[in-house]
Scaffold this active site. Structure first.
Site, PDB file in Angstrom:
ATOM      1  N   PHE A 142       0.853  -1.180   0.000  1.00  0.00           N
ATOM      2  CA  PHE A 142       0.000   0.000   0.000  1.00  0.00           C
ATOM      3  C   PHE A 142       0.888   1.228   0.000  1.00  0.00           C
ATOM      4  O   PHE A 142       1.738   1.380   0.884  1.00  0.00           O
ATOM      5  CB  PHE A 142      -0.943   0.032   1.208  1.00  0.00           C
ATOM      6  CG  PHE A 142      -1.894   1.205   1.151  1.00  0.00           C
ATOM      7  CD1 PHE A 142      -3.012   1.161   0.337  1.00  0.00           C
ATOM      8  CD2 PHE A 142      -1.644   2.361   1.870  1.00  0.00           C
ATOM      9  CE1 PHE A 142      -3.867   2.260   0.238  1.00  0.00           C
ATOM     10  CE2 PHE A 142      -2.500   3.463   1.776  1.00  0.00           C
ATOM     11  CZ  PHE A 142      -3.616   3.403   0.965  1.00  0.00           C
ATOM     12  N   ASP A 227       9.261   2.593   1.791  1.00  0.00           N
ATOM     13  CA  ASP A 227       8.081   3.293   2.274  1.00  0.00           C
ATOM     14  C   ASP A 227       7.936   3.015   3.768  1.00  0.00           C
ATOM     15  O   ASP A 227       7.496   1.949   4.173  1.00  0.00           O
ATOM     16  CB  ASP A 227       6.849   2.813   1.489  1.00  0.00           C
ATOM     17  CG  ASP A 227       5.560   3.516   1.920  1.00  0.00           C
ATOM     18  OD1 ASP A 227       5.538   4.099   3.026  1.00  0.00           O
ATOM     19  OD2 ASP A 227       4.578   3.464   1.149  1.00  0.00           O
ATOM     20  N   LYS A 256       2.490   9.740   8.599  1.00  0.00           N
ATOM     21  CA  LYS A 256       1.798   9.209   9.780  1.00  0.00           C
ATOM     22  C   LYS A 256       2.371   9.693  11.114  1.00  0.00           C
ATOM     23  O   LYS A 256       2.128  10.832  11.485  1.00  0.00           O
ATOM     24  CB  LYS A 256       1.718   7.680   9.684  1.00  0.00           C
ATOM     25  CG  LYS A 256       0.797   7.246   8.530  1.00  0.00           C
ATOM     26  CD  LYS A 256       0.272   5.834   8.609  1.00  0.00           C
ATOM     27  CE  LYS A 256      -0.896   5.639   7.649  1.00  0.00           C
ATOM     28  NZ  LYS A 256      -0.662   4.711   6.575  1.00  0.00           N
TER      29      LYS A 256
END
Ligand SMILES: *Cc1c(COP(=O)(O)O)cnc(C)c1O
Length: 406
Positions: A142, A227, A256
């Site tokens: 993702f 990532d 995040k």
């Protein structure tokens, strides 16, 4: 049964949000540390953290102070200039990446994980040069919802409604070095990989696999782009997931937990790679905005002060052991405080999640049969005990019901 936060009749018209997330089940109004309260005054324990975002807990006084002080001083200037908050945050981040990679690099600030990956994808194309623009990523990955980040995301079902996808993306089986090698040709500029597939079910990569990718990238002159949007900032028990495997990436994307709930992201690249960008190649109105970058410095400072990586190791081991001891939990996977409790074939993680939410515990059904748990790194052992007791009760009731129907 949990009720929806909005009256959905007629035809959802009462809900002011576009229907991309499904009907919201709870309306939260306040948080403090690991605790959340909804509009009815009901208390919850937050073992999801807005998906590994609020790692220092809700309403953390250090973060609140950073936001309010900066808000009273300077929010934003344009990218024709810099500001002291952005400069301080860029140096903090560069230092952190130097400590964890041994490489000198530069950062670009943005507003989200998807944007961090967009910047990395453009950097890979610029670095690779004309004809060498392909980025290989993994099935099950993702990387975000914007069009290029979505193209990199290895979930064909998420592509299908938006065809045609942008060119230059290739996907290979996660964890399978041979299939990665087989996908390579001179058009490949970079590999983009998660060290733990978060949305893909909390699946950690083998250290060997990550080292193998590094070796292939070295051999072929490709960039290894990691990532760390979900795994970064101490979540896995190290500052970054790549440290577990001892690999040094060329490019790292982050977001995040870097803002603890304030929207901010960044891409870091070692100097030689960052130098592929020239003025005009990339940008964002909010890149390096003072208010967001003041939060980044506060997060890094506070995470250093509490030794967040060590805390994530300790609390992660405590949570993991207790989850593994629950009858009905078949196995626990993940790293640090990014964990999944596997409930096994025939279980219904969504039903367990729904019942836990009704009982005041926020988790996530990350697959059909597994619950994701990502409490704040500041979670107390007493809060872990409380959450684990709830999970044990709900899983026991669920197993009994499953047994009765099968
Ligand atoms: C959440 C996530 C993203 C996307 O971040 P947004 O801030 O939602 O755009 C990208 N990569 C990974 C690994 C993520 O977990």
């Amino acid at each position: 049964m949990t009720s929806h936060a909005f009256d959905t009749a007629p035809a959802g018209a009462a809900c002011p949000f576009m229907p991309v997330f499904g009907p919201p089940q709870v309306m939260f109004v306040r948080g403090d540390g690991t605790e959340l309260w909804d509009a009815n005054g009901k208390r919850y324990l937050d073992f999801l953290c807005g998906l590994a975002v609020t790692s220092l807990g809700h309403s953390n006084p250090v973060i609140t102070e950073a936001i309010s002080t900066q808000a009273g001083r300077l929010l934003h200037v344009s990218n024709f200039f810099t500001n002291d908050a952005a400069t301080a945050a860029a140096i903090s981040l560069r230092d952190l990446l130097f400590e964890t990679t041994g490489q000198q690099g530069q950062v670009f600030f943005c507003n989200s994980g998807a944007e961090a990956n967009e910047a990395a994808l453009k950097l890979a194309r610029k670095f690779g040069g004309r004809g060498r623009h392909v980025v290989v990523s993994a099935y099950g990955s993702f990387h975000g919802r914007t069009l290029a980040a979505l193209a990199a995301t290895g979930q064909p079902a998420k592509h299908e409604p938006f065809f045609p996808m942008p060119d230059g993306f290739r996907h290979v089986a996660y964890g399978d070095l041979a299939s990665l090698e087989a996908s390579l040709d001179p058009s490949v500029a970079a590999v983009l990989i998660e060290t733990v597939q978060g949305e893909g079910g909390v699946v950690p990569a083998d250290a060997e696999y990550l080292r193998g990718i590094r070796a292939l990238c070295d051999e072929r002159g490709m960039l290894m782009m990691i990532d760390e949007v979900q795994t970064g900032f101490a979540r896995t028990g190290k500052w970054f997931g790549f440290e577990h495997a001892g690999v040094v990436p060329d490019v790292v994307t982050m977001a995040k937990a870097m803002g603890n709930g304030f929207p901010v992201g960044a891409v870091w690249a070692r100097n030689e790679v960052a130098a592929a960008f020239v003025p005009g190649d990339h940008g964002s109105t909010y890149s390096g905005t003072a208010i967001a970058t003041a939060v980044v410095s506060a997060v890094i400072g506070e995470m250093r002060r509490i030794d967040a990586p060590a805390l994530a190791v300790a609390r992660g081991a405590y949570l993991r052991d207790r989850l593994a001891a629950i009858p009905g939990v078949q196995s626990v996977r993940g790293q640090g405080l990014l964990l999944a409790a596997e409930l096994g074939d025939g279980s219904d993680a969504k039903a367990v999640y729904t019942e836990l939410l009704a009982r005041g515990l926020v988790t996530n059904a990350v697959t059909a049969t597994a619950l994701r748990l990502a409490p704040p790194i500041t979670v107390s052992e007493a809060e872990v005990d409380e959450a684990v007791a709830l999970i044990a009760e709900v899983v026991a009731a669920h197993s009994k019901a499953q047994g009765a129907t099968s």
